[in-house]
Motif scaffolding. Structure first.
Motif, mmCIF file in Angstrom:
data_model
loop_
_atom_site.group_PDB
_atom_site.id
_atom_site.type_symbol
_atom_site.label_atom_id
_atom_site.label_comp_id
_atom_site.label_asym_id
_atom_site.label_seq_id
_atom_site.Cartn_x
_atom_site.Cartn_y
_atom_site.Cartn_z
ATOM 1 N N ALA A 41 -25.101 -51.609 10.633
ATOM 2 C CA ALA A 41 -24.612 -52.363 9.471
ATOM 3 C C ALA A 41 -24.761 -51.528 8.194
ATOM 4 O O ALA A 41 -23.858 -51.496 7.343
ATOM 5 N N GLY A 42 -25.897 -50.846 8.059
ATOM 6 C CA GLY A 42 -26.114 -49.979 6.894
ATOM 7 C C GLY A 42 -25.143 -48.816 6.861
ATOM 8 O O GLY A 42 -24.647 -48.437 5.787
ATOM 9 N N PHE A 47 -20.353 -46.336 4.188
ATOM 10 C CA PHE A 47 -19.065 -45.656 4.146
ATOM 11 C C PHE A 47 -17.895 -46.559 3.750
ATOM 12 O O PHE A 47 -16.808 -46.064 3.490
ATOM 13 N N VAL A 48 -18.115 -47.863 3.673
ATOM 14 C CA VAL A 48 -17.024 -48.779 3.340
ATOM 15 C C VAL A 48 -17.135 -49.309 1.908
ATOM 16 O O VAL A 48 -16.133 -49.614 1.288
ATOM 17 N N THR A 49 -18.351 -49.429 1.396
ATOM 18 C CA THR A 49 -18.532 -49.986 0.049
ATOM 19 C C THR A 49 -19.051 -48.919 -0.905
ATOM 20 O O THR A 49 -19.418 -47.812 -0.497
ATOM 21 N N GLY A 93 -26.337 -49.543 1.189
ATOM 22 C CA GLY A 93 -26.098 -48.998 2.531
ATOM 23 C C GLY A 93 -27.193 -48.037 2.957
ATOM 24 O O GLY A 93 -27.707 -48.119 4.082
ATOM 25 N N ASN A 94 -27.562 -47.120 2.057
ATOM 26 C CA ASN A 94 -28.606 -46.141 2.383
ATOM 27 C C ASN A 94 -29.944 -46.811 2.639
ATOM 28 O O ASN A 94 -30.670 -46.442 3.566
ATOM 29 N N GLY A 95 -30.268 -47.792 1.810
ATOM 30 C CA GLY A 95 -31.539 -48.501 1.968
ATOM 31 C C GLY A 95 -31.591 -49.294 3.254
ATOM 32 O O GLY A 95 -32.624 -49.350 3.926
ATOM 33 N N LEU A 96 -30.465 -49.917 3.618
ATOM 34 C CA LEU A 96 -30.412 -50.685 4.858
ATOM 35 C C LEU A 96 -30.560 -49.774 6.077
ATOM 36 O O LEU A 96 -31.271 -50.112 7.025
#
Length: 144
Positions: A41-42, A47-49, A93-96
């Protein structure tokens, strides 16, 4: 008739897995599966947001250019973060992704403690104590 009684039953030849091993394995299995979905998910989010701690195109190009970890962090966010930086960035994203990886690593601790509980319940105090010591060592390493 007698030969039928002498057939080998392969199910009886299997080793018996200790319950502590089953508890450990199940916890590690489900912790890793959960962590995998979080990391996926992350990755998708990265790469999408645009909701990222570090821009993925900058990160990947910096890696290919051979920059050091310190250079990448300094150029991206001002300084290399310490400790569990991802906790304050879990909704990026990176944190997830980093949080998912940390969860996968952390799943060893409840697995070992679950196995230790079962070992103590089975009166295997030496192995239970060694499992608790291993869990404390891992916790110390994770906390930093």
């Amino acid at each position: 008739m007698k030969e039928q009684n002498h057939k080998i039953n392969h199910e009886d030849d299997r080793p018996v897995v200790p319950i502590a091993g089953i508890v450990y394995g199940d916890i590690i299995y489900w912790g890793t599966i959960t962590a995998t979905f979080i990391v996926i998910a992350g990755s998708v989010m990265t790469f999408v947001t645009d909701n990222n701690y570090i821009d993925p195109s900058y990160l990947l190009s910096s890696i290919w250019e051979g920059r050091t970890v310190e250079q990448i962090w300094t150029d991206a966010v001002g300084a290399q973060p310490n400790g569990h930086w991802y906790l304050s960035q879990l909704f990026t994203g990176n944190g997830l992704m980093a949080g998912g990886i940390a969860l996968g690593v952390f799943s060893v601790i409840p697995g070992i403690l679950g196995a230790a509980f079962m070992l103590f319940k089975e009166k295997q105090f030496l192995f239970g104590s060694l499992a608790v010591i291993a869990a404390v060592i891992i916790m110390t390493a994770i906390v930093g």
